[in-house]
Design a protein around this motif. Structure first.
Motif, PDB file in Angstrom:
ATOM      1  N   ASP A 210       1.091  -1.512  -0.004  1.00 39.42           N
ATOM      2  CA  ASP A 210      -0.262  -0.022   0.075  1.00 39.42           C
ATOM      3  C   ASP A 210       0.550   1.170  -0.019  1.00 39.42           C
ATOM      4  OD1 ASP A 210      -1.983  -2.007  -0.111  1.00 39.42           O
ATOM      5  OD2 ASP A 210      -2.659  -1.348   1.931  1.00 39.42           O
ATOM      6  N   GLY A 211       2.070   1.685   0.911  1.00 36.84           N
ATOM      7  CA  GLY A 211       3.154   2.464   1.312  1.00 36.84           C
ATOM      8  C   GLY A 211       3.223   3.005  -0.453  1.00 36.84           C
ATOM      9  N   MET A 212       3.881   1.600  -1.422  1.00 34.10           N
ATOM     10  CA  MET A 212       4.368   2.063  -2.819  1.00 34.10           C
ATOM     11  C   MET A 212       3.805   2.346  -3.453  1.00 34.10           C
ATOM     12  SD  MET A 212       7.412  -1.133  -2.272  1.00 34.10           S
ATOM     13  CE  MET A 212       6.450  -2.253  -1.881  1.00 34.10           C
ATOM     14  N   THR A 213       2.364   1.830  -3.922  1.00 36.91           N
ATOM     15  CA  THR A 213       1.173   2.187  -4.182  1.00 36.91           C
ATOM     16  C   THR A 213       1.229   3.398  -4.203  1.00 36.91           C
ATOM     17  OG1 THR A 213       0.789  -0.101  -3.944  1.00 36.91           O
ATOM     18  CG2 THR A 213      -1.159   1.626  -5.253  1.00 36.91           C
ATOM     19  N   GLN A 214       1.399   4.587  -2.794  1.00 34.44           N
ATOM     20  CA  GLN A 214       0.947   5.439  -2.412  1.00 34.44           C
ATOM     21  C   GLN A 214       2.208   6.408  -2.665  1.00 34.44           C
ATOM     22  OE1 GLN A 214      -0.213   5.250   1.296  1.00 34.44           O
ATOM     23  NE2 GLN A 214      -2.411   4.245   0.751  1.00 34.44           N
ATOM     24  N   GLY A 215       3.381   5.482  -3.331  1.00 33.04           N
ATOM     25  CA  GLY A 215       4.303   6.463  -3.626  1.00 33.04           C
ATOM     26  C   GLY A 215       5.185   6.386  -2.840  1.00 33.04           C
ATOM     27  N   ARG A 216       5.659   5.726  -1.053  1.00 31.66           N
ATOM     28  CA  ARG A 216       6.730   6.115  -0.551  1.00 31.66           C
ATOM     29  C   ARG A 216       7.898   5.278  -0.691  1.00 31.66           C
ATOM     30  NH1 ARG A 216       3.197   4.704   5.074  1.00 31.66           N
ATOM     31  NH2 ARG A 216       4.257   6.585   5.690  1.00 31.66           N
ATOM     32  N   SER A 217       9.192   5.690  -0.562  1.00 35.45           N
ATOM     33  CA  SER A 217       9.544   5.050  -0.769  1.00 35.45           C
ATOM     34  C   SER A 217      10.440   4.244   0.403  1.00 35.45           C
ATOM     35  CB  SER A 217      10.670   6.138  -1.335  1.00 35.45           C
ATOM     36  OG  SER A 217      11.445   7.133  -0.142  1.00 35.45           O
ATOM     37  N   VAL A 218      11.161   3.159   0.103  1.00 31.36           N
ATOM     38  CA  VAL A 218      11.264   2.030   0.745  1.00 31.36           C
ATOM     39  C   VAL A 218      13.075   2.248   1.352  1.00 31.36           C
ATOM     40  CG1 VAL A 218      10.640   0.143   1.897  1.00 31.36           C
ATOM     41  CG2 VAL A 218       9.459   0.520   0.514  1.00 31.36           C
ATOM     42  N   LEU A 219      13.554   1.989   2.210  1.00 33.02           N
ATOM     43  CA  LEU A 219      14.397   1.316   2.374  1.00 33.02           C
ATOM     44  C   LEU A 219      14.924   0.145   3.165  1.00 33.02           C
ATOM     45  CD1 LEU A 219      17.684   3.394   3.875  1.00 33.02           C
ATOM     46  CD2 LEU A 219      18.005   0.926   4.086  1.00 33.02           C
ATOM     47  N   PHE A 220      15.031  -0.783   2.780  1.00 30.97           N
ATOM     48  CA  PHE A 220      15.486  -2.285   2.818  1.00 30.97           C
ATOM     49  C   PHE A 220      16.784  -2.547   4.002  1.00 30.97           C
ATOM     50  CE2 PHE A 220      13.518  -2.675  -1.759  1.00 30.97           C
ATOM     51  CZ  PHE A 220      11.978  -2.768  -0.389  1.00 30.97           C
ATOM     52  N   GLU A 221      16.549  -2.852   4.999  1.00 27.50           N
ATOM     53  CA  GLU A 221      18.014  -2.989   6.106  1.00 27.50           C
ATOM     54  C   GLU A 221      18.165  -4.056   5.522  1.00 27.50           C
ATOM     55  OE1 GLU A 221      17.144  -1.304   9.647  1.00 27.50           O
ATOM     56  OE2 GLU A 221      19.114  -1.214  10.625  1.00 27.50           O
ATOM     57  N   GLY A 222      19.103  -4.887   5.272  1.00 25.46           N
ATOM     58  CA  GLY A 222      20.244  -6.148   5.817  1.00 25.46           C
ATOM     59  C   GLY A 222      20.247  -6.231   7.572  1.00 25.46           C
ATOM     60  N   ALA A 223      19.949  -7.349   7.921  1.00 29.58           N
ATOM     61  CA  ALA A 223      21.170  -7.976   9.286  1.00 29.58           C
ATOM     62  C   ALA A 223      22.475  -8.379   8.875  1.00 29.58           C
ATOM     63  CB  ALA A 223      20.329  -8.054  10.147  1.00 29.58           C
ATOM     64  N   GLN A 224      23.490  -8.692   9.496  1.00 29.11           N
ATOM     65  CA  GLN A 224      24.257  -9.445   9.644  1.00 29.11           C
ATOM     66  C   GLN A 224      25.254  -8.669   8.354  1.00 29.11           C
ATOM     67  OE1 GLN A 224      21.615 -11.496  10.727  1.00 29.11           O
ATOM     68  NE2 GLN A 224      22.091 -10.791  12.695  1.00 29.11           N
TER      69      GLN A 224
END
Ligand code: IMP
Length: 443
Positions: A210-224
């Motif tokens: 939903d967020g991305m459809t509304q044009g919101r940008s995402v940072l995907f955060e890896g661990a390790q």
């Protein structure tokens, strides 16, 4: 701004926390896709050291929505403690800012017990895990015994699942010499935590969509980091999840088409915590100097990290399997004044030069690293205001690393604070909007 994946290109502890914290203001959402509270992301804000284990580092920036995906294993105790700790520092954290996937598996009180017993039985071959119950929680997930966050919301279902688990698994617990699981005790222990955790439990995959459809940008955060990936790392001396790029889609329930760019984080040297092969490990005094200057102690367990030279074979491999578009190089300041800096350019195994990173840990254990010596630099990298201020030897070092890993270095971190970061704009084109990052982070 397009969606960006930030992940570790070595054995974890590359400095992802600082970079994610810096980039976060330019994004609307930060989402974690794997691991648990085995991770330790250290961020310095105005001289104050903050260590996050489970919550995405984006939580330190107001207004960012922080998501914990189904690929993460969640300890309710650790989650609530982290929230309480942040609140005590005056940071606003509530269910409008954080969501935990209904499908995320729960680390139950019995998981760390089972882990310690198994580690002890491994004897000399122990993995050196963080002892947080991460592995057993993923084992139960794969064994179809897991309890997921959504199950916590229905007491009757939870009770039934814990009862069924205890009935079968107590045979194993008793065989290991552990006290049997008492389902009623576990339920009573969980109850107050469940009522606090419940408001955070949501459908993270749909929230993201939903967020991305509304044009919101995402940072995907890896661990390790890549070398700790259960499939592509130095198995069996790895963690139990997929920190590599593929983990994003399975760990959040999104399409790969939503990952628009990949930023890999690599230290100017290597470190690893726990057991396992580490070809470039430094066993002379220089290793100790680097460890002391770099404050190389595990953020989660406090264990000293093993230190080694930059391993271009490993990082090139990480760039390939993750599709890394650019590297953020951290902690080159730690190497200042060392005189000579070594970089591993290849591995020799049984007289042959290996062209690729070996799949088997027992081969990696026997390789002999081939080193190239780079002249050190004595200038204070921290005082550089722009990349043009870097001295010749450091610029040569950067160029050599880029050649070896076949990937541009677009960010150089010269110290622990947010301000100690230089962006090499021409190397980041198409990956991130540097002006937006700088404007947002100075707000
Ligand atoms: P586990 O993830 O606790 O099962 O530990 C497995 C291995 O991964 C051990 O060698 C740990 O030291 C290592 N490990 C887990 N999390 C981290 C991390 O955040 N940084 C570095 N090493 C880690």
């Amino acid at each position: 701004m397009a969606n960006l994946l930030v992940l570790g290109a070595q054995w974890g502890d590359e400095g992802k926390g600082k970079i994610v914290d810096l980039l976060t203001p330019a994004f609307d959402i930060v989402a974690r896709y794997q691991g648990g509270h085995n991770a330790g992301h250290t961020v310095y804000v105005n001289g104050r050291k903050i260590v996050l284990h489970l919550l995405p580092s984006g939580i330190l920036r107001g207004g960012t929505l922080c998501l914990i995906g189904n690929g993460v294993v969640v300890s309710p105790e650790a989650f609530l403690k982290e929230i309480d700790d942040l609140r005590s520092l005056g940071i606003s954290v509530d269910s409008s800012r954080i969501a935990v996937s209904r499908k995320a598996h729960i680390i139950m009180p019995y998981h760390p017990l089972g882990e310690t017993a198994i580690e002890d039985l491994r004897g000399e071959d122990k993995i050196g895990t963080t002892g947080r119950g991460i592995g057993p929680a993923y084992e139960d997930k794969a064994g179809r015994w897991g309890i997921r966050a959504g199950d916590l919301l229905e007491p009757a279902v939870l009770s039934e699942k814990i009862g069924a688990y205890a009935e079968v698994k107590n045979r194993v617990f008793v065989a290991y010499g552990l006290p049997p699981i008492d389902p009623k005790k576990i339920e009573a222990e969980l109850a107050p935590r469940v009522s606090r955790l419940a408001p955070y439990i949501r459908d993270v995959s749909s929230l993201l969509e939903d967020g991305m459809t509304q044009g919101r940008s995402v940072l995907f955060e890896g661990a390790q980091g890549t070398m700790l990936d259960i499939d592509h790392g130095t198995y069996p001396f790895v963690t139990s999840s997929n920190p590599t790029a593929g983990g994003v889609c399975t760990g959040l329930g999104i399409s790969p088409k939503h990952i628009h760019g990949v930023l890999g984080i690599a230290k100017a040297y290597s470190t690893r915590v726990g057991s396992g092969p580490f070809p470039t490990e430094i066993d002379d005094a220089r290793g100790k100097v680097i460890a002391a200057r770099g404050d190389e102690f595990g953020a989660t367990t406090g264990r000293p990290r093993r230190c080694g030279w930059f391993d271009a074979v490993a990082v090139r491999y990480a760039c390939r399997i993750n599709g890394i578009d650019g590297i953020a190089l951290t902690k080159p300041d730690v190497l200042e004044g060392l005189g000579e800096i070594l970089v591993c350019t290849g591995y020799k195994y049984r007289g042959d030069l290996l062209k690729t990173f070996p799949a088997e840990s027992w081969i990696l254990d026997r390789v002999v690293p081939v080193y190239e010596s780079c002249p050190g630099w004595s200038d204070s990298l921290k005082s550089a205001k722009t990349p043009d201020d870097f001295s010749r030897p450091f610029r040569d070092y950067l160029r050599r690393i880029e050649d070896l890993i076949e990937t541009p270095v677009g960010v150089v971190s010269t110290g622990v604070e947010r301000k100690d970061t230089l962006f090499l704009r021409e190397k980041l084109e198409g990956l991130m909007d540097v002006d937006k990052v700088l404007a947002a982070s100075s707000d």
